[in-house]
Motif scaffolding. Structure first.
Motif, PDB file in Angstrom:
ATOM      1  N   ARG A  90     -12.275   3.200   0.841  1.00 19.73           N
ATOM      2  CA  ARG A  90     -13.379   3.717   0.021  1.00 19.73           C
ATOM      3  C   ARG A  90     -13.488   2.954  -1.294  1.00 19.73           C
ATOM      4  O   ARG A  90     -14.592   2.653  -1.760  1.00 19.73           O
ATOM      5  N   TYR A  91     -12.336   2.634  -1.880  1.00 27.08           N
ATOM      6  CA  TYR A  91     -12.339   1.909  -3.152  1.00 27.08           C
ATOM      7  C   TYR A  91     -12.922   0.507  -2.973  1.00 27.08           C
ATOM      8  O   TYR A  91     -13.627   0.008  -3.848  1.00 27.08           O
ATOM      9  N   GLN A 114     -12.215   1.982   7.080  1.00 22.00           N
ATOM     10  CA  GLN A 114     -10.761   2.102   7.212  1.00 22.00           C
ATOM     11  C   GLN A 114     -10.232   1.204   8.320  1.00 22.00           C
ATOM     12  O   GLN A 114      -9.119   0.674   8.228  1.00 22.00           O
ATOM     13  N   ARG A 133       0.844  -1.198   0.000  1.00 22.07           N
ATOM     14  CA  ARG A 133       0.000   0.000   0.000  1.00 22.07           C
ATOM     15  C   ARG A 133       0.880   1.250   0.000  1.00 22.07           C
ATOM     16  O   ARG A 133       0.587   2.229  -0.710  1.00 22.07           O
ATOM     17  N   ARG A 182      -4.447   6.819 -11.883  1.00 22.05           N
ATOM     18  CA  ARG A 182      -3.510   7.930 -11.675  1.00 22.05           C
ATOM     19  C   ARG A 182      -2.510   8.082 -12.828  1.00 22.05           C
ATOM     20  O   ARG A 182      -1.706   9.009 -12.839  1.00 22.05           O
ATOM     21  N   ILE A 203      -6.223   1.723  -8.794  1.00 25.51           N
ATOM     22  CA  ILE A 203      -6.030   3.111  -8.366  1.00 25.51           C
ATOM     23  C   ILE A 203      -4.839   3.722  -9.104  1.00 25.51           C
ATOM     24  O   ILE A 203      -4.885   4.868  -9.565  1.00 25.51           O
ATOM     25  N   VAL A 237      -0.988   4.762  -1.556  1.00 24.08           N
ATOM     26  CA  VAL A 237      -2.436   4.798  -1.343  1.00 24.08           C
ATOM     27  C   VAL A 237      -2.705   4.798   0.158  1.00 24.08           C
ATOM     28  O   VAL A 237      -2.178   3.957   0.892  1.00 24.08           O
ATOM     29  N   SER A 238      -3.510   5.735   0.622  1.00 21.39           N
ATOM     30  CA  SER A 238      -3.826   5.806   2.053  1.00 21.39           C
ATOM     31  C   SER A 238      -4.833   4.726   2.424  1.00 21.39           C
ATOM     32  O   SER A 238      -5.542   4.175   1.568  1.00 21.39           O
ATOM     33  N   GLN A 239      -4.899   4.418   3.718  1.00 19.12           N
ATOM     34  CA  GLN A 239      -5.899   3.455   4.186  1.00 19.12           C
ATOM     35  C   GLN A 239      -7.304   3.911   3.841  1.00 19.12           C
ATOM     36  O   GLN A 239      -8.152   3.122   3.417  1.00 19.12           O
ATOM     37  N   GLY A 240      -7.541   5.198   3.999  1.00 14.47           N
ATOM     38  CA  GLY A 240      -8.870   5.739   3.727  1.00 14.47           C
ATOM     39  C   GLY A 240      -9.258   5.600   2.274  1.00 14.47           C
ATOM     40  O   GLY A 240     -10.386   5.201   1.944  1.00 14.47           O
ATOM     41  N   GLU A 241      -8.332   5.952   1.367  1.00 21.07           N
ATOM     42  CA  GLU A 241      -8.625   5.854  -0.062  1.00 21.07           C
ATOM     43  C   GLU A 241      -8.876   4.406  -0.464  1.00 21.07           C
ATOM     44  O   GLU A 241      -9.805   4.106  -1.219  1.00 21.07           O
ATOM     45  N   LEU A 242      -8.047   3.502   0.062  1.00 21.81           N
ATOM     46  CA  LEU A 242      -8.203   2.090  -0.268  1.00 21.81           C
ATOM     47  C   LEU A 242      -9.519   1.543   0.269  1.00 21.81           C
ATOM     48  O   LEU A 242     -10.224   0.788  -0.410  1.00 21.81           O
TER      49      LEU A 242
END
Length: 232
Positions: free
Chosen positions: A42-43, A48, A30, A80, A76, A35-40
């Motif tokens: 949400r995906y 989280q 990660r 990007r 992700i 990639v942050s824990q939050g973004e992952l």
């Protein structure tokens, strides 16, 4: 490129699965993908805290979750602009310019299937019953004259379980000599429209139990399309 990305993802899944501390390995990847824990989370559509629990070892990830985890990181990065993937691929393989096409079949493909697909001729004196699970198309001249030792062995790794199709073939002699000294050999080799077949290439093929198929298709694009179409 799609196949290489899929292979890269499988390697990451394997790295996590074989790790003594899968949670730590998950965090490592990660971080590599930035990639942050939050973004992952949400995906993936989860909280989280679930990601945190896995990374801290409070939960043990199953194979399916690890696959979802890795595919999320990959997707992700694709969104990007392939920034991390492009860097990882540089270390993963060196011979991409010499591979015109490759992939895996959903089910085994027989020699008869390949012969029909490529409008092939079988020059071997005997034809063993064998199947392949994928395909690789490479320009024989570029591969043989340009690849260095380590790169050639990487190319051989891609040949395992696949039908190997050599284009830009004159007699088939050079590809078969190269395969003669290789520790890993394909079971089926296709030569696309050779001028003629050197008797030595056929002799080497039969000694190593390699079935040669001569494709009479007019151009490489037709060959690619026909080979891909065998994916059932």
């Amino acid at each position: 490129m799609d196949y290489i990305i899929e292979s890269l993802a499988k390697r990451i899944v394997g790295d996590i699965g074989f790790s003594d501390n899968p949670g730590s390995s998950m965090r490592k990847w990660r971080d590599i993908f930035h990639v942050s824990q939050g973004e992952l989370a949400r995906y993936l559509g989860i909280s989280q805290s679930v990601i945190a629990d896995y990374e801290k070892g409070r939960r043990k990830p199953g194979v399916e979750f690890v696959k979802r985890f890795v595919l999320a990181l990959v997707n992700i990065d694709i969104e990007r602009g392939y920034n991390v993937i492009n860097e990882l691929i540089k270390g993963y393989t060196l011979m991409l310019p010499f591979i015109d096409d490759l992939g895996d079949y959903n089910s085994p493909v027989s020699i008869d299937d390949i012969v029909m697909a490529v409008d092939g001729i079988l020059p071997n004196s005997s034809i063993p019953e064998t199947s392949v699970f994928g395909w690789l198309i490479t320009d024989s001249i570029k591969a043989i004259t340009s690849l260095k030792g380590p790169e050639f062995y990487q190319l051989l790794n891609f040949m395992i379980g696949r039908v190997v199709i050599f284009t830009s073939v004159s007699t088939g002699r050079s590809p078969m000599i190269a395969l003669k000294i290789a520790p890993i050999k394909p079971s089926i080799v296709v030569f696309h429209r050779p001028v003629r077949i050197d008797p030595l290439s056929l002799m080497l093929a039969e000694r190593d139990n390699i079935t040669i198929i001569i494709s009479t298709l007019k151009n490489v694009e037709d060959l690619k399309e026909r080979i891909r179409r065998l994916n059932k």
